[in-house]
Design a protein around this motif. Structure first.
Motif, short mmCIF file in Angstrom:
data_model
loop_
_atom_site.label_atom_id
_atom_site.label_comp_id
_atom_site.label_asym_id
_atom_site.label_seq_id
_atom_site.Cartn_x
_atom_site.Cartn_y
_atom_site.Cartn_z
N GLY A 118 12.99 3.06 -48.10
CA GLY A 118 11.88 3.95 -47.60
C GLY A 118 12.61 5.36 -47.90
O GLY A 118 11.92 6.19 -47.60
N GLY A 119 13.83 5.21 -48.04
CA GLY A 119 14.45 6.62 -47.97
C GLY A 119 15.06 7.02 -46.46
O GLY A 119 16.01 8.13 -46.59
N SER A 178 16.53 7.72 -31.79
CA SER A 178 15.36 7.15 -31.86
C SER A 178 14.96 6.46 -33.33
O SER A 178 15.23 7.17 -34.15
N TYR A 179 14.54 5.13 -33.40
CA TYR A 179 14.26 4.76 -34.71
C TYR A 179 12.85 5.07 -35.08
O TYR A 179 12.56 4.92 -36.38
N GLY A 180 11.98 4.99 -34.21
CA GLY A 180 10.72 5.27 -34.87
C GLY A 180 9.59 5.11 -33.59
O GLY A 180 8.40 5.47 -33.63
N THR A 181 9.88 5.22 -32.49
CA THR A 181 8.86 5.15 -31.23
C THR A 181 9.55 6.19 -30.27
O THR A 181 10.91 6.39 -30.25
N SER A 184 9.20 -1.29 -39.00
CA SER A 184 8.81 -1.23 -40.32
C SER A 184 9.60 -2.59 -40.88
O SER A 184 10.72 -2.69 -40.70
N GLY A 185 9.05 -3.29 -41.89
CA GLY A 185 9.63 -4.35 -42.63
C GLY A 185 10.20 -5.25 -41.57
O GLY A 185 9.80 -5.98 -40.85
N VAL A 222 17.66 -5.78 -36.65
CA VAL A 222 17.09 -5.81 -38.28
C VAL A 222 17.10 -7.60 -38.30
O VAL A 222 18.31 -7.97 -38.13
N GLU A 223 15.92 -8.09 -38.64
CA GLU A 223 15.68 -9.64 -38.72
C GLU A 223 15.14 -9.89 -40.01
O GLU A 223 13.74 -9.45 -40.23
#
Length: 153
Positions: A18-19, A28-31, A125-126, A151-152
């Motif tokens: 996704g870049g 922070s990763y996304g939240t 994501s993913g 990451v799983e």
């Protein structure tokens, strides 16, 4: 190849499709996870969540005027606090920590909050999830805890 060229090569190799890069930077990763003062009991926790990424736990401290965060009706409230509209699921302590390797994390969160801990997985994501271990600090009007990226695949 110079050191700078090699570092650039490694950075590009570690980018996801996704870049956006998945860095072990403690960011922070996304939240959203902090919008108020972080309790001292959480600042000293230096644990790493073991997955394909082995990311460190980060502090969580969000303004909150409710009574508690647990499964059920509070998941929508948690989504609002995190600024996240994706999948959020309640996870048992046994599911989150089947080997007992995160007792320091759980104990620090209990100490920072009201002694009760709730654990949630948040799809980022993913193959990326964030695990939140949280409690409520009613005196300060906030949800406090720790989160880590997993990451799983």
């Amino acid at each position: 190849m110079s050191d700078a060229d090699y570092a650039s090569f490694l950075d590009k190799a570690n980018e996801n499709s996704g870049g956006a890069s998945a860095q072990q930077s403690g960011k922070s990763y996304g939240t959203k996870s902090v919008n108020t003062a972080v309790p001292a009991a959480l600042e000293d926790v230096e644990e790493v969540y073991v997955s394909e990424a082995d990311e460190p736990f980060e502090a969580v401290s969000l303004k909150f005027d409710g009574e508690g965060i647990d499964a059920g009706e509070c998941i929508d409230e948690l989504k609002k606090l995190l600024g996240h509209d994706g999948e959020v699921e309640s996870v048992s302590e046994k599911e989150f920590d089947p080997r007992g390797q995160y007792t320091k994390v759980v104990d620090a969160v209990k100490k920072a909050g009201d002694g009760k801990v709730s654990i949630f997985s948040v799809d980022v994501s993913g193959t990326r999830k964030e695990y939140y271990v949280v409690s409520v600090d009613k005196e300060e009007g906030r949800v406090v805890g720790l989160k880590a990226l997993a990451v799983e695949s």
